[in-house]
Structures are given as structure tokens and as C-alpha cells.
Write an enzyme that holds these catalytic residues in place. Structure first.
Site, PDB file in Angstrom:
ATOM      1  CG  ASN A  22      -4.620  11.145   4.661  1.00 14.12           C
ATOM      2  OD1 ASN A  22      -4.958  11.071   3.383  1.00 14.12           O
ATOM      3  ND2 ASN A  22      -3.304  11.335   4.630  1.00 14.12           N
ATOM      4  CG  ASN A  49       2.724  10.308  -2.842  1.00 13.82           C
ATOM      5  OD1 ASN A  49       1.763  10.008  -1.639  1.00 13.82           O
ATOM      6  ND2 ASN A  49       3.083   8.853  -2.985  1.00 13.82           N
ATOM      7  CB  CYS A  78      -3.819  13.444  -2.326  1.00 15.11           C
ATOM      8  SG  CYS A  78      -4.555  13.359  -0.383  1.00 15.11           S
ATOM      9  CG  ASN A  84      -8.282  11.862   3.717  1.00 13.43           C
ATOM     10  OD1 ASN A  84      -9.335  12.625   3.755  1.00 13.43           O
ATOM     11  ND2 ASN A  84      -7.659  11.086   3.844  1.00 13.43           N
ATOM     12  CD  GLU A  87      -2.566   7.039   1.521  1.00  9.80           C
ATOM     13  OE1 GLU A  87      -3.060   8.254   0.298  1.00  9.80           O
ATOM     14  OE2 GLU A  87      -3.039   7.728   1.939  1.00  9.80           O
ATOM     15  NE  ARG A  88       0.781   5.362  -6.395  1.00  5.46           N
ATOM     16  CZ  ARG A  88       0.867   6.092  -7.522  1.00  5.46           C
ATOM     17  NH1 ARG A  88       1.031   5.201  -8.466  1.00  5.46           N
ATOM     18  NH2 ARG A  88       0.270   6.940  -7.786  1.00  5.46           N
ATOM     19  CB  CYS A 138      -6.819   6.354   1.427  1.00  8.66           C
ATOM     20  SG  CYS A 138      -6.677   6.447   0.874  1.00  8.66           S
TER      21      CYS A 138
END
Length: 331
Positions: free
Chosen positions: A24, A77, A86, A88, A266-267, A275
Site C-alpha cells: 500500500n 487519496n 490510513c 499503512n 479502498e474508498r 489496508c
């Protein structure tokens, strides 16, 4: 509601670092002077895997606003929307600031301010003097439907999942753990049951017990399994379902003796290799539905995170963070 960044954009050549937690990945900029007014288009270009650096998001390292914090993780994002949290990313944030001496490695801990609040982190160092693993106190999971948030009226069916003798949380005036499960139909069938959990950002966790019971058109060929499940199509549909007023991260998972296997849409990103908040939410959902104990390994496409939902109701996530490369980019 989800929020887009409002920056007009910056121009010039900027140093960056590419870091990842189990695949990620993020583009980091040192913005401690708070001059990086990046635009949505610039974020999208940076994250593009063909025409840019390639990443799931951009993280700006900014000064903390909250007393007692060592820095602010301002996470955007890949589609230009702000993310509250988040898992990660926050481990990578710790590595970025520790490896560069912004935070003294001898301390062994730091606190990162996020848009979802502060996160306390303990870390270990490798033989070369770089951060190797980070243990993050992700806080207590939010299970109340209105706070996740969930819109139960938009679901085909809604129910309360209650687990007695678990972490103390208010539920109908009693001290027990509870969450809301929404049953939502997928076009062409079937319906999926999602447990709503927020770890500072919203998650809809679907635990699958029998892959063979699902229709063949939901798989990309071969044996029906989590690996062949069409997360791109199914995850994208539910990410923006009316049951999730702020959109949602969508997890599909199954439990066996080796732990919990999970994939995530993921959004604002699409499917990612891992995630952290999703792994935490999935462990909570699996524990609530009595598929797992409160401590387990969560196996993601990029590797494994160890998750503990402890006796204080906090979720503790432990995993690695790595730096891929550094460079300069024209914005």
C-alpha cells in the site's frame, strides 16, 4: 461527507520519497513549512502508475497542531479526496520522520496527528538504524451506526450484531459490544451482509463462509475463492452505495486456522495491496461475529498484519514499513 482538497496547485521541482506498507504505497513530501498547496489534478498525476510516480495516495508531512504530537499526517487519496486515517500510511509516516531524524529514534515512540485524531506508535529499528516495524494504537473501533456512518434505511435489511462479554461499549444502555449489519443486494444477485466499523474512516466488512455458494459471474475464472473474487466490480458497487453516506472502504474476508484472509476496495483508490484500518475493522467484525478471537493475523495481498483488540477496547496494529526510493518531481 468525503472532502476534496482545495489547493490551487504548486509549481516547481520538489523532492519526494516513495514508501509502502505491505504494498500500500504513498508519495511523501516534506511540507513542514506548509507551502505545498497541491491540487486535485496534481495528486491524480502523481499517483498515476503510467504517467506519474504511482501510488495509492499522497502524504504531506506537516507540523502538528495538537499538543503532544510529533507531526501531522495530511493524507490525500489517489482521487484527490482527503482521508481521515490510513493504517499503512501512518506506519510509513513514522518511518519517514524517524529515518530522517525529524523524530529521535532513541525515543522508541512517537505520536502522529491524523485527521481522525492522534495515534500513538511504538517502533523497532533494524541493524542499519532504520525503522523496521511499527505498533500503532489505532484507538477504539466506532460501531454505532450513525457514527460509522451507516444509513440503515437504504439497506434491504439491517440487524444488530451483539457479542456478550467483550469490550465495554454502550449498546441499548448496556455494556457490551455491538455493531450494525446491513444486507445489501448486488445487481444480478446475490445479497451481501456487511458489518459497519469505523477506525477513524468508514469500513463495510463482508465475511464469506462459503465461496461455492456465490454465483460464478462474481469470480474471474478458476476455483471460487477470495483470490478469484471480483473485488474490482463488487467493491466499486458497494463503495458508493446509498447505505454509506460518506462512501466506504469495502473488505471481503474469510477466516481459517491460519488467520483472516482479506482483500479490500479502498474508498477513493480501488483495490490496494493492503489496508491497515481495513485489517483492524475486519478483525473487529470477525470477533463480533464469533469467527475469530480478538487477536489474529490478517493476511493481505501484500503481506500480514498482526491485530489485537485489547481489553481496553483499543485496536493495536503491528506491521512493517519500507522506503522504496527517493527522487524529484516537477509539479
Amino acid at each position: 461527507m468525503t472532502m476534496e482538497i482545495t489547493g490551487a496547485g504548486v509549481a516547481g521541482r520538489y523532492p519526494f520519497a516513495k514508501l509502502h506498507g505491505l504494498g500500500n504505497d504513498f508519495v511523501f513530501f516534506d511540507d513542514r513549512d506548509e507551502t505545498m498547496d497541491v491540487s486535485v489534478d496534481q495528486v491524480k498525476r502523481l499517483c498515476d502508475r503510467r504517467f506519474g510516480i504511482g501510488a495509492d495516495g499522497v502524504i504531506l508531512v506537516r507540523p502538528a497542531r495538537l499538543e503532544g504530537c510529533d507531526g501531522l499526517m495530511y493524507y490525500i487519496n489517489a482521487d484527490g479526496t482527503l482521508a481521515q486515517m490510513c493504517g499503512n500510511g501512518v506506519r510509513c509516516f513514522a518511518k519517514y520522520v524517524v529515518d530522517r531524524g525529524i523524530v529521535d529514534a532513541a525515543r522508541g515512540s512517537l505520536t502522529v496527528e491524523t485527521l481522525a485524531g492522534p495515534r500513538a506508535i511504538r517502533f523497532t529499528m533494524d541493524e542499519a538504524g532504520r525503522l523496521a516495524t511499527a505498533q500503532v494504537d489505532m484507538g477504539a473501533p466506532v460501531l454505532e451506526a450513525a457514527e460509522v456512518p451507516l444509513n440503515a434505511a437504504a439497506a434491504d435489511e439491517a440487524a444488530t450484531v451483539v457479542a456478550e462479554d467483550r469490550a465495554a461499549r454502550p449498546c441499548d444502555g448496556q455494556t457490551r459490544s455491538c455493531a450494525t449489519t446491513l444486507t445489501l443486494a448486488y445487481p444480478g444477485g446475490p445479497s451481501f451482509a456487511f458489518v459497519g466499523v469505523s477506525m477513524g474512516n468508514p469500513h463495510a466488512v463482508c465475511l464469506i463462509d462459503d465461496w461455492e455458494a456465490l454465483p460464478a459471474h462474481l469470480f474471474k475464472g478458476g476455483e471460487k475463492s477470495l483470490e478469484t473474487f471480483d473485488v474490482d466490480a463488487v467493491g466499486a458497487y458497494f463503495e458508493s452505495h446509498p447505505a454509506f453516506p460518506e462512501k466506504t472502504n469495502v473488505e471481503f474476508a474469510c477466516v481459517d486456522d491460519s488467520g483472516i484472509a482479506m482483500r479490500v476496495f479502498e474508498r477513493g483508490c480501488g483495490e490496494t495491496m493492503a489496508c491497515g484500518t481495513g485489517a483492524c475493522a475486519t478483525l473487529v467484525a470477525a470477533a463480533l461475529t464469533e469467527r475469530s478471537e480478538r487477536e489474529n493475523d490478517v493476511h493481505l495481498r501484500g503481506g500480514t498484519l498482526h491485530i489485537l483488540w485489547d481489553e481496553t477496547d483499543h485496536v493495536i496494529m503491528t506491521g512493517p514499513a519500507e522506503e522504496a526510493f527517493i527522487g524529484e518531481v516537477e509539479l
